[in-house]
Design an enzyme around this catalytic site. Structure first.
Site, PDB file in Angstrom:
ATOM      1  N   LYS A   6       0.822  -1.210   0.000  1.00 19.52           N
ATOM      2  CA  LYS A   6       0.000   0.000   0.000  1.00 19.52           C
ATOM      3  C   LYS A   6       0.854   1.257   0.000  1.00 19.52           C
ATOM      4  O   LYS A   6       0.468   2.292  -0.550  1.00 19.52           O
ATOM      5  CB  LYS A   6      -0.949  -0.017   1.193  1.00 19.52           C
ATOM      6  CG  LYS A   6      -2.080  -1.034   1.031  1.00 19.52           C
ATOM      7  CD  LYS A   6      -3.011  -1.017   2.220  1.00 19.52           C
ATOM      8  CE  LYS A   6      -4.257  -1.852   1.954  1.00 19.52           C
ATOM      9  NZ  LYS A   6      -3.973  -3.246   1.643  1.00 19.52           N
ATOM     10  N   ARG A  53      -6.596  -8.812  -8.684  1.00 18.67           N
ATOM     11  CA  ARG A  53      -7.302 -10.089  -8.880  1.00 18.67           C
ATOM     12  C   ARG A  53      -8.750  -9.767  -9.191  1.00 18.67           C
ATOM     13  O   ARG A  53      -9.171  -8.608  -9.163  1.00 18.67           O
ATOM     14  CB  ARG A  53      -7.230 -10.948  -7.621  1.00 18.67           C
ATOM     15  CG  ARG A  53      -7.774 -10.242  -6.383  1.00 18.67           C
ATOM     16  CD  ARG A  53      -7.791 -11.142  -5.161  1.00 18.67           C
ATOM     17  NE  ARG A  53      -8.063 -10.417  -3.933  1.00 18.67           N
ATOM     18  CZ  ARG A  53      -9.278 -10.077  -3.493  1.00 18.67           C
ATOM     19  NH1 ARG A  53     -10.339 -10.400  -4.214  1.00 18.67           N
ATOM     20  NH2 ARG A  53      -9.434  -9.437  -2.358  1.00 18.67           N
TER      21      ARG A  53
END
Length: 667
Positions: free
Chosen positions: A59, A238
């Site tokens: 992140k 994903r």
């Protein structure tokens, strides 16, 4: 777990001759090592390149990349210095409230909101987030961000191929969450102007380009409701759990697109040709107890009945002709006005009746997906589908989702991630006392179940035709005592059989007595009661849940039979059937609660026992830290006193209701 054994998966691929691996939603879907290992073996990973997973998996690194690409980010600290005192000073500079977030996190794991400006509160939240992150992701590094007070969670579905093409499949709103996890999603996000939608898609495509992305990805943004500005949050490399809502509004098969891209083909459609038709919702059915802080539940699915789906996939729509005068990133919302859009229902079921919900995985049971011509119709479909989704055996959030879908603020699309705490009183109204009609049906179910009349045999005699013989007369009469789960008040129902299939019923509650004369009733199946009460014909699903066979009967409701009643148009009602006094005397009141005792609220792993026998504790002090389904739960002392006994140890699995610590209250 085989799902995490890269070597085993590669071995299976070799032995089976598999050319490619689709990693699904979780486990190894965002594991760069797995993607690299498959590439070394000449096996195609149906997902992005490992480099993109690495960049977006952190992140902190992803935010640095996004800032360089011109994608707006939330103010915060994304560096490597993890000294707690330094992070606390950074939080002071950013300004409370702040969000502590694991850099490799996801699904709400390793995330804590800190509003209290004290060092002690910050350090406790930091320690908890780091422990949870280490267990879930093998890494305890965190970042600190400014916590936006009224945010919406809006994400964009992007797709890229190996030929340099990147498109947006529009956005989803996933704002309503609990424990930082989504429970209901919809597409498109309501209330966005066409210009704002185009800007979101543009920034999402820029994010994908910045990491040379390939395949399906989701770029998540925090949308500030007050300023209507949006900030990059993270990119999931994903396919998302909520991707069906995108499929429903576009008519596209996203898994098919993944396979096309993995095979080296170009994207099937250009940006200008991608439809956006109607509105879709997805509701996640979880094994959890919303009235107990949404804590996960586990156990066997004793009974499962779902509405009949209309689709196994999404409706198909024709692609859109080129629109040279309109931006490709502004979808045509009228392109299919001439197409008849029938309401549709799709259910993606993860478990069947009889399945066991364990403690080691996410507690999601199923996804209920609906689609309609607009948001109003889709929401109506969702409420109807949830009313027909019946589960017995574990606590679920189905009733909560029904209440949420009917909440006026949700209906009006007044969305934000703090929706549940903001409207808590409306979403969790006081549980009403069951109506006499419902109590009468519960008693009828028991009476008919326990006093069935067999079909007459060919050789008729009283010994074969009667279910029982009473020397004072053959009239069947029964008094049944019921109570709601956790309540002390008892309801007395008197049932008298006056003729085959007809009963006089008297229901006594604290409000008085109600009589129902000549009620026609029968069991059309082991779980369906057909009755006529107050001139209304009713078909009611009632499922009996036997008490645990290993626990003696007592006055504790957890040791009694439960009746789960699904009345048409109403939430599930659970009633406890009080055992007779003679059975209570045999069982003994062995499960009576102990004052000061802390019990496991669910099946859990003991992470940290922070006291020892003889310690003095204060009310509110952390005593034990538990973990269930990758989520930590902190148990605090409910009274000041002395620790008299400890019934667990670090690393031990404990069942729900187990007494973990006994605290003797002191003055």
């Amino acid at each position: 777990m085989l799902q995490l054994r890269i070597d085993k998966i590669v071995e299976v691929c070799r032995r089976s001759g598999a050319q490619a691996v689709h990693p699904g939603y979780g486990f190894l879907s965002e594991n760069s090592t797995f993607a690299e290992k498959l590439a070394e073996e000449g096996i195609i990973f149906i997902g992005p390149p490992a480099s993109a997973i690495v960049s977006m998996g952190s992140k902190s690194e992803s935010k640095n990349i996004m800032s360089a690409a011109g994608v707006p980010c939330v103010p915060g600290y994304h560096g490597h210095d993890q000294d707690p005192a330094f992070l606390y000073r950074q939080s002071q500079d950013i300004g409370f409230p702040v969000l502590i977030k694991a850099i490799h996190g996801g699904g709400g794991k390793g995330m804590r909101i800190v509003s209290d400006t004290s060092e002690a509160a910050f350090y406790e939240a930091l320690s908890s987030a780091q422990r949870e992150s280490l267990k879930a992701f093998g890494n305890d590094i965190v970042l600190i961000e400014k916590y936006i007070e009224r945010p919406r969670h809006v994400e964009v579905q992007v797709f890229a191929d190996t030929h340099g093409n990147i498109v947006s499949l529009w956005e989803r709103d996933c704002s309503v969450q609990r424990r930082n996890q989504k429970i209901i999603e919809e597409a498109p996000a309501p209330g966005l102007s066409s210009e704002l939608r185009a800007d979101l898609s543009s920034k999402a495509i820029a994010a994908a380009k910045a990491v040379k992305y390939v395949g399906a990805g989701t770029v998540e943004f925090i949308f500030d409701t007050d300023t209507e500005k949006f900030y990059f949050m993270e990119m999931n490399t994903r396919l998302q759990v909520e991707h069906p809502v995108t499929e429903m509004v576009t008519g596209l098969d996203l898994v098919d697109w993944q396979l096309q891209v993995a095979a080296g083909n170009p994207l099937p459609l250009t940006q200008a040709s991608i439809p956006l038709v109607g509105h879709a919702f997805e509701a996640r059915i979880y094994a959890e107890n919303p009235r107990n802080k949404f804590l996960p539940d586990s156990g066997s699915l004793l009974y499962l009945s779902t509405p009949s789906p209309t689709h196994t996939f999404a409706p198909e729509y024709s692609s859109i002709a080129a629109r040279p005068t309109v931006s490709d990133l502004q979808p045509s919302l009228t392109s299919h006005d001439s197409t008849t859009i029938n309401p549709s229902l799709r259910i993606e079921q993860g478990f069947l009746q009889g399945s066991q919900i364990g403690v080691f995985y996410d507690p999601m049971i199923a996804k209920v997906v609906v689609h309609g011509k607009d948001r109003t119709e889709a929401l109506r479909m969702l409420r109807q589908a949830l009313s027909e989704y019946h589960v017995v055996g574990v606590s679920t959030n189905v009733d909560f989702l029904q209440t949420l879908a009917g909440n006026p603020s949700f209906v009006n699309a007044e969305l934000e991630t703090g929706f549940i705490p903001k409207y808590f009183e409306e979403l969790f109204p006081a549980i009403e006392e069951p109506k006499p009609e419902l109590l009468a049906q519960a008693a009828l179910f028991i009476a008919l179940r326990d006093h069935t009349t067999p079909p007459p045999p060919s050789n008729v005699s009283p010994w074969t035709s009667l279910t029982s013989r009473r020397f004072g007369g053959d009239e069947y009469e029964r008094t049944i005592t019921l109570q709601t789960d956790g309540a002390e008040e008892h309801f007395i129902v008197h049932v008298v059989s006056i003729a085959p299939g007809y009963f006089n019923i008297t229901v006594s509650t604290s409000a008085g007595s109600t009589a129902f004369p000549s009620v026609a009733a029968s069991l059309s199946s082991p779980t369906t009661l057909c009755s006529t009460i107050n001139a209304q014909s009713l078909n009611t699903t009632i499922v009996s849940q036997p008490p645990p066979s290993t626990v003696p009967v007592s006055t504790n409701p957890t040791t009694m039979e439960r009746l789960h009643i699904f009345a048409c148009g109403h939430h599930k009602t659970t009633l406890v059937v009080s055992p007779p006094n003679w059975l209570l005397s045999l069982g003994g009141d062995v499960l009576s609660a102990t004052k000061g005792a802390l019990k496991a609220p669910m099946p859990s792993l003991v992470v940290d026992v922070r006291v020892k026998v003889g310690d003095r504790v204060e009310a509110g002090q952390t005593v034990i830290v538990l973990e269930s389904m990758k989520t930590e739960t902190v148990l605090r002392a409910n009274t000041a006193g002395i620790v008299k006994a400890i019934g667990c140890k670090n690393g031990e699995m404990v069942e729900e209701g187990r007494e973990l610590v006994d605290i003797e209250k002191s003055d």
